[in-house]
Design an enzyme around this catalytic site. Sequence first.
Site, short mmCIF file in Angstrom:
data_model
loop_
_atom_site.label_atom_id
_atom_site.label_comp_id
_atom_site.label_asym_id
_atom_site.label_seq_id
_atom_site.Cartn_x
_atom_site.Cartn_y
_atom_site.Cartn_z
N ARG A 176 0.84 -1.20 0.00
CA ARG A 176 0.00 0.00 0.00
C ARG A 176 0.87 1.25 0.00
O ARG A 176 0.88 2.03 0.96
CB ARG A 176 -0.94 -0.01 1.19
CG ARG A 176 -2.03 -1.05 1.05
CD ARG A 176 -3.27 -0.69 1.82
NE ARG A 176 -4.46 -1.22 1.17
CZ ARG A 176 -5.70 -1.06 1.64
NH1 ARG A 176 -5.90 -0.36 2.73
NH2 ARG A 176 -6.73 -1.56 1.01
N GLN A 219 -0.41 2.10 -5.99
CA GLN A 219 -1.86 2.28 -5.83
C GLN A 219 -2.63 1.81 -7.06
O GLN A 219 -3.70 1.22 -6.96
CB GLN A 219 -2.15 3.76 -5.60
CG GLN A 219 -3.13 4.00 -4.47
CD GLN A 219 -3.45 5.48 -4.34
OE1 GLN A 219 -2.63 6.36 -4.62
NE2 GLN A 219 -4.68 5.75 -3.93
N ASP A 240 -3.33 -1.97 -7.09
CA ASP A 240 -3.85 -2.54 -5.84
C ASP A 240 -5.25 -3.11 -6.04
O ASP A 240 -6.25 -2.40 -5.95
CB ASP A 240 -3.84 -1.43 -4.77
CG ASP A 240 -4.30 -1.93 -3.42
OD1 ASP A 240 -4.68 -3.11 -3.30
OD2 ASP A 240 -4.26 -1.13 -2.47
N SER A 266 -7.85 -2.73 -3.06
CA SER A 266 -8.56 -1.45 -3.01
C SER A 266 -9.61 -1.35 -4.10
O SER A 266 -10.75 -0.96 -3.84
CB SER A 266 -7.57 -0.28 -3.17
OG SER A 266 -6.82 -0.12 -2.01
N TYR A 323 -4.55 -0.57 7.47
CA TYR A 323 -5.60 -1.48 7.93
C TYR A 323 -5.80 -1.32 9.43
O TYR A 323 -4.90 -0.90 10.15
CB TYR A 323 -5.21 -2.93 7.64
CG TYR A 323 -5.37 -3.31 6.19
CD1 TYR A 323 -6.63 -3.53 5.64
CD2 TYR A 323 -4.25 -3.42 5.37
CE1 TYR A 323 -6.77 -3.86 4.31
CE2 TYR A 323 -4.38 -3.75 4.03
CZ TYR A 323 -5.65 -3.98 3.50
OH TYR A 323 -5.78 -4.30 2.19
#
Lengths: 385, 385
Positions: free
Chosen positions: B128, B133, B136, B139, B235
Amino acid sequence: MIIGVPKEICPGEQRVALTPANVSALLKKQGVEIIVERGAGDIAGYTDSAFESAGAKLVDRDTVFSTAQVVLQVQTPGSNTNNGEEDLEKMKEGQVLIGMTDPLANPQFAQTLAGKKVSGLALELVPRITRAQAMDVLSSMAMIAGYKCVLLAANESQRMFPMNMTAAGTLNASRVFVMGAGVAGLQACATAKRLGAVVEAYDVRPAAREQILSVGAKPVELDLDTGEAEGSGGYAKAQGEDFLKRQRELMTEVIKEMDVVITTAAVPGAKSPILVTEDMVKAMKPGSIVVDLAAERGGNCELTEEGKTVVKHGVTIIGPVNVPSTVAFHASQMFGKNMENLLNLLLDDNGDLQLDFEDQIVADTVISHDGDVPQARLRELLGLP
Amino acid sequence: MIIGVPKEICPGEQRVALTPANVSALLKKQGVEIIVERGAGDIAGYTDSAFESAGAKLVDRDTVFSTAQVVLQVQTPGSNTNNGEEDLEKMKEGQVLIGMTDPLANPQFAQTLAGKKVSGLALELVPRITRAQAMDVLSSMAMIAGYKCVLLAANESQRMFPMNMTAAGTLNASRVFVMGAGVAGLQACATAKRLGAVVEAYDVRPAAREQILSVGAKPVELDLDTGEAEGSGGYAKAQGEDFLKRQRELMTEVIKEMDVVITTAAVPGAKSPILVTEDMVKAMKPGSIVVDLAAERGGNCELTEEGKTVVKHGVTIIGPVNVPSTVAFHASQMFGKNMENLLNLLLDDNGDLQLDFEDQIVADTVISHDGDVPQARLRELLGLP
């Protein structure tokens, strides 16, 4: 005056004809008692104890039918052709039955009630006049159906409705097309818009243009002569075959760009017009969705199967039945309020039910009384003089 | 370099690992060829002809596995424990497999691949960090799940989400409570808000407050010591039992006012914490809805049944699995873009795949290489030195 509310028995029917709030309100009238079958509101989220707190007496089903002078149902045996017969057997001379009776599709029910000397009031026949708006179940239930059909589409769609700009690229908004901009269609527009879709709508009535714009959707214009499209009561008028053919040709071009098509074109008492043909479905993108809110009346899409979700030519076609019932809490709240408002008109100061046939609402709504069918339109449908 | 995309075989998996747009983009690289199994994108709405137009060669399944040097899957045999075995048998020494492997729950898969001398890249382990990004998938897929879970709730609910003022009275907006304000939770807030609900949200991480406000929802504050609630990678950290007990007590008071509760609290590689106990469900209103997005990891609600919708104590509890797959067109678009971005990092100017273990993205993501398991976290889970 004892008013009775049985539990609905029509398969799939989750609503209840009166909610505890309506019970409280009606009990303010002198002389009114209300009995409710145990469990009548369970599915819709209205508990027995809530009915009891509101002042209703909880009873069993037979007691409702044997004791109540006025029986309130969402689906009377007129609209409930599945198992309504067993309720009909319980009804007796002098009773009053108020609910949906599907009067134009099932006018015979009026004669059946007349034969039993039961007075019947069909909520579908409440006239579309300002004073009766608060009693109009077709409008209130259409509002719910228009909301829910968008959820059915979004839930089935392989695409999100809103535009999203993310680290993994931009997701285009879904394009939703609503055919028929009545109460259901406009609510469908508003809901799809709310969810973030790009929404367009079409209606044969020129007056619909402003209404479509008012809920944030774009009116689709077709090169058609639509001068005479609005019939009585604000419903769309049935159109000739030439008109419909030309409409379909132009519509195909519109529809093939869409991700979701929602059809809401119902003509009261008649089979729904086909707006989406098989050829139009073939022209749609793979993975597109059609929700046919007219599925119960034959459907606006040629490939609709009533009560089913089918995939044809790569397009998912949803043909839901009794959509308002699936939002039972709020649908019952509105249905119950419609019922309460009608009862407030019918009940006199002693809590007795009076049918004043000078009142248009009464004249239009009463389908059987004193062993006869007084309503002009039904007499015509039944071939009575 | 031949890149191969087989059709997904995991039951219920509707996505495809690459879309035609990604094919076009990747083929701009020197030396890259792409083969796609016929029908791989059918359900997601990407046709064979679209893949062909983009420059992919359509082949059968065995050809994908026997010819491709790099195989791309949404669900590799690591995450597809249903029937992934048959794919595994097709893989051979020197091949590279990229996809979701469920690495923390199924670390053994890394050893299996190492044993076959197949290089494996687990997309769930993409770090992350800002640079990663765009690769990912956790996500991007959580965004889809957060959107869809609201539709599941709204579709099941007996209440409409938006407030409505009608001729038949005012319908209150539904109250939606989102537990866990990560990507999925925030998207759930935004979607429920969009549909017109009154939305509140809770997260143990104090930083979530601002994010909850930014999507138009109201942060719920509990009287708890939450200073150390955020773990690595953004998280939520696993919490002790005392903390969770106190949290549950306070939460019961919040939850009993709600019409819909959506839980999204997943701790990577661990069983999901119970946030909604049976007692809390009992305290909820009849007809309320729980959607448990953690259903696949044991669930955040004590009564969740994985893959099922159950009614307990009058509350409907939805435990969906593989939610992103149900929005397959857009989910594949994002998944494919994540994959394309990762491949752009890995492919050199000749279109050959290079694994530079100096790069954190590579070091974190490669679960097997050269017959070994290089990834530190997996080695620990496997008890390797």
